[in-house]
Motif scaffolding. Structure first.
Motif, mmCIF file in Angstrom:
data_model
loop_
_atom_site.group_PDB
_atom_site.id
_atom_site.type_symbol
_atom_site.label_atom_id
_atom_site.label_comp_id
_atom_site.label_asym_id
_atom_site.label_seq_id
_atom_site.Cartn_x
_atom_site.Cartn_y
_atom_site.Cartn_z
ATOM 1 N N ALA A 1 0.849 -1.199 0.000
ATOM 2 C CA ALA A 1 0.000 0.000 0.000
ATOM 3 C C ALA A 1 0.880 1.243 0.000
ATOM 4 O O ALA A 1 1.105 1.865 1.037
ATOM 5 C CB ALA A 1 -0.918 -0.009 1.223
ATOM 6 N N TYR B 1 2.144 5.025 -2.045
ATOM 7 C CA TYR B 1 1.695 6.122 -2.901
ATOM 8 C C TYR B 1 2.575 6.203 -4.138
ATOM 9 O O TYR B 1 2.114 6.361 -5.258
ATOM 10 C CB TYR B 1 1.750 7.433 -2.121
ATOM 11 C CG TYR B 1 1.050 8.585 -2.788
ATOM 12 C CD1 TYR B 1 1.714 9.364 -3.732
ATOM 13 C CD2 TYR B 1 -0.261 8.911 -2.473
ATOM 14 C CE1 TYR B 1 1.070 10.426 -4.349
ATOM 15 C CE2 TYR B 1 -0.908 9.972 -3.085
ATOM 16 C CZ TYR B 1 -0.232 10.726 -4.013
ATOM 17 O OH TYR B 1 -0.862 11.768 -4.629
ATOM 18 N N SER C 1 2.115 4.767 -7.925
ATOM 19 C CA SER C 1 1.652 3.407 -7.620
ATOM 20 C C SER C 1 0.873 2.802 -8.775
ATOM 21 O O SER C 1 0.806 1.578 -8.913
ATOM 22 C CB SER C 1 0.802 3.411 -6.352
ATOM 23 O OG SER C 1 -0.350 4.208 -6.538
ATOM 24 N N GLN D 1 0.783 5.491 1.656
ATOM 25 C CA GLN D 1 -0.408 5.931 0.931
ATOM 26 C C GLN D 1 -0.911 7.288 1.362
ATOM 27 O O GLN D 1 -1.481 8.025 0.561
ATOM 28 C CB GLN D 1 -1.519 4.888 1.088
ATOM 29 C CG GLN D 1 -1.447 3.802 0.042
ATOM 30 C CD GLN D 1 -2.737 3.044 -0.117
ATOM 31 O OE1 GLN D 1 -3.513 2.912 0.817
ATOM 32 N NE2 GLN D 1 -2.960 2.509 -1.297
#
Lengths: 118, 112
Positions: free
Chosen positions: B29, B31, B52, B95
């Motif tokens: 997870a 960014y 991502s 994230q």
């Protein structure tokens, strides 16, 4: 890319003294600045995040009373190492980000400050 | 807790060789992922940033790939030169966009 400067680039001080390191964004207004520390042959470790006009957020294990961070303007953040000891000797690097690159959350890094505490 | 690992820790190659540096991360997870270059005693120079949602980015002789699901990225350097000698750092941004986590780096030495 955006330019971030640090001053001084190198400082040697005696144990027990305080040292101030400046981080400036030269061509943009940095809403957020980050301070990292890097020991020899180790990763950069985030120490704290500062937003202009508010108190810094420190990472776990970083003493906020020892490492004072001030982000008084959109172009300047300072890190003061208070009562420095030899174990504080390290490479300190700042970075800055700004809303114009919010889509990418890109950070621009300064050249670093080598602190040696005798 | 996100952890970033870079392999190998050090690499020596003769000039002209193509090479691959590896980066793995434990939490997919993210960014974005960024590759940096650091010369001895100096700050960081950003080389490539991969969002991502992207699979790769290219800049000159550098190509970086991202496989988010498997938690891996590679940095490919074509036709290496002595001036490429430096430490290459991989970093992932969480994230929320608030924390950049770095690997320990791969120190590259290219001999002429």
């Amino acid at each position: 890319g955006a330019v971030v400067s640090q001053h001084p680039s190198r400082v040697i001080c005696k144990s027990g003294t305080s040292v101030k390191i400046e981080c400036r964004s030269l061509d943009f207004q940095a809403t957020t600045m980050f301070w990292y520390r890097q020991f020899p042959k180790q990763s950069l470790m985030l120490m704290a995040t500062s937003n202009e006009g508010s108190k810094a957020t420190y990472e776990q294990g970083v003493e906020k009373d020892k490492f004072l961070i001030n982000h008084a303007s959109l172009t300047l953040s300072t890190l003061t190492v208070t009562s420095a000891h030899p174990e504080d000797s390290s490479f300190y690097i700042c970075s800055a980000s700004f809303p114009g690159l919010a889509e990418y959350n890109e950070q621009f890094f300064g050249p670093g400050t080598r602190l040696t505490v005798l | 807790k996100q952890e970033v690992t870079q392999i190998p820790a050090a690499l020596s190659v003769p000039e002209g060789e193509n090479l691959v540096l590896n980066c793995s991360f434990t939490d997919s997870a993210i960014y974005n992922l960024q590759w940096f270059r650091q010369d001895p005693g100096k700050g960081l120079t950003s080389l490539l940033l991969i969002q991502s949602s992207q699979r790769e980015q290219t800049s000159g002789r550098l190509n970086a790939s991202l496989d988010k699901s498997s938690g891996r990225s590679t940095l490919y350097i074509a036709a290496s030169q002595p001036g490429d000698s430096a430490t290459y750092l991989c970093a992932v941004l969480n994230q929320a966009g608030t924390a950049l986590i770095f690997g320990k780096g791969t120190t590259l030495s290219v001999s002429s």
